[in-house]
Write a protein that holds these residues in place. Sequence first.
Motif, mmCIF file in Angstrom:
data_model
loop_
_atom_site.group_PDB
_atom_site.id
_atom_site.type_symbol
_atom_site.label_atom_id
_atom_site.label_comp_id
_atom_site.label_asym_id
_atom_site.label_seq_id
_atom_site.Cartn_x
_atom_site.Cartn_y
_atom_site.Cartn_z
ATOM 1 N N SER A 1 -32.746 23.217 4.116
ATOM 2 C CA SER A 1 -30.594 22.106 4.347
ATOM 3 C C SER A 1 -30.293 22.283 2.887
ATOM 4 C CB SER A 1 -32.094 21.410 4.725
ATOM 5 O OG SER A 1 -32.482 20.259 3.122
ATOM 6 N N ASN A 2 -30.613 22.612 1.801
ATOM 7 C CA ASN A 2 -29.820 22.048 0.631
ATOM 8 C C ASN A 2 -30.064 20.899 0.046
ATOM 9 O OD1 ASN A 2 -29.422 24.977 -0.272
ATOM 10 N ND2 ASN A 2 -27.776 24.808 1.405
ATOM 11 N N ASP A 3 -30.636 20.438 -0.004
ATOM 12 C CA ASP A 3 -30.771 18.407 0.101
ATOM 13 C C ASP A 3 -30.866 18.384 -1.747
ATOM 14 O OD1 ASP A 3 -31.124 16.127 -0.591
ATOM 15 O OD2 ASP A 3 -33.222 15.838 1.028
ATOM 16 N N ALA A 4 -30.011 17.960 -1.916
ATOM 17 C CA ALA A 4 -30.340 18.365 -3.915
ATOM 18 C C ALA A 4 -31.660 17.441 -4.483
ATOM 19 C CB ALA A 4 -29.081 17.818 -4.339
ATOM 20 N N ASP A 5 -32.261 16.527 -3.750
ATOM 21 C CA ASP A 5 -33.257 15.794 -4.018
ATOM 22 C C ASP A 5 -34.740 15.391 -3.730
ATOM 23 O OD1 ASP A 5 -31.743 13.615 -5.105
ATOM 24 O OD2 ASP A 5 -30.905 12.978 -3.865
ATOM 25 N N TYR A 6 -34.014 16.991 -2.763
ATOM 26 C CA TYR A 6 -35.910 17.998 -1.377
ATOM 27 C C TYR A 6 -36.662 18.064 -2.563
ATOM 28 C CZ TYR A 6 -39.202 20.740 0.345
ATOM 29 O OH TYR A 6 -40.272 21.045 0.598
#
Length: 143
Positions: A107-112
């Motif tokens: 998902s390219n979530d920077a905080d995952y």
Amino acid sequence: MTVAQLLSPDRRFGKAVKVPAVTVEDAPRFGWRGLMLDVARHYQPIEAIYASPLARAMETAQPLAEALKLPIHADDRLKEINIGIFQGLLAAEIGDVDPEETARWRSNDADYRIPGGETRRELMQRAAAAFEEIRGAPRQQVA
């Protein structure tokens, strides 16, 4: 983009610098070793060489270091992202390990945070800190 544009002490983005011979686009044809040796021959003076301590990064930097007779400054902050449970797997294999975590990673979530790994934001922050320290060093030309 030429290697000179990447290494230019004039830190303005996109500033063209004339340099002979091989460009980054030529690397697949000449190989990184040839590209680094071309830099050593035509774009001196490089005053310092920085790399991740990972073997492949050190191997890539070694021909340039040998040609210029400079040490390689290994910096852990230049390592690639720690992908935790996916470490050592091919991209095609990670979905088999944990489909839910794979979907979250993709998902390219920077905080995952990958279990056992780090977030993309942590990667960006540590790399930025390394680049700022290198940029602030009393050297003009680095590779």
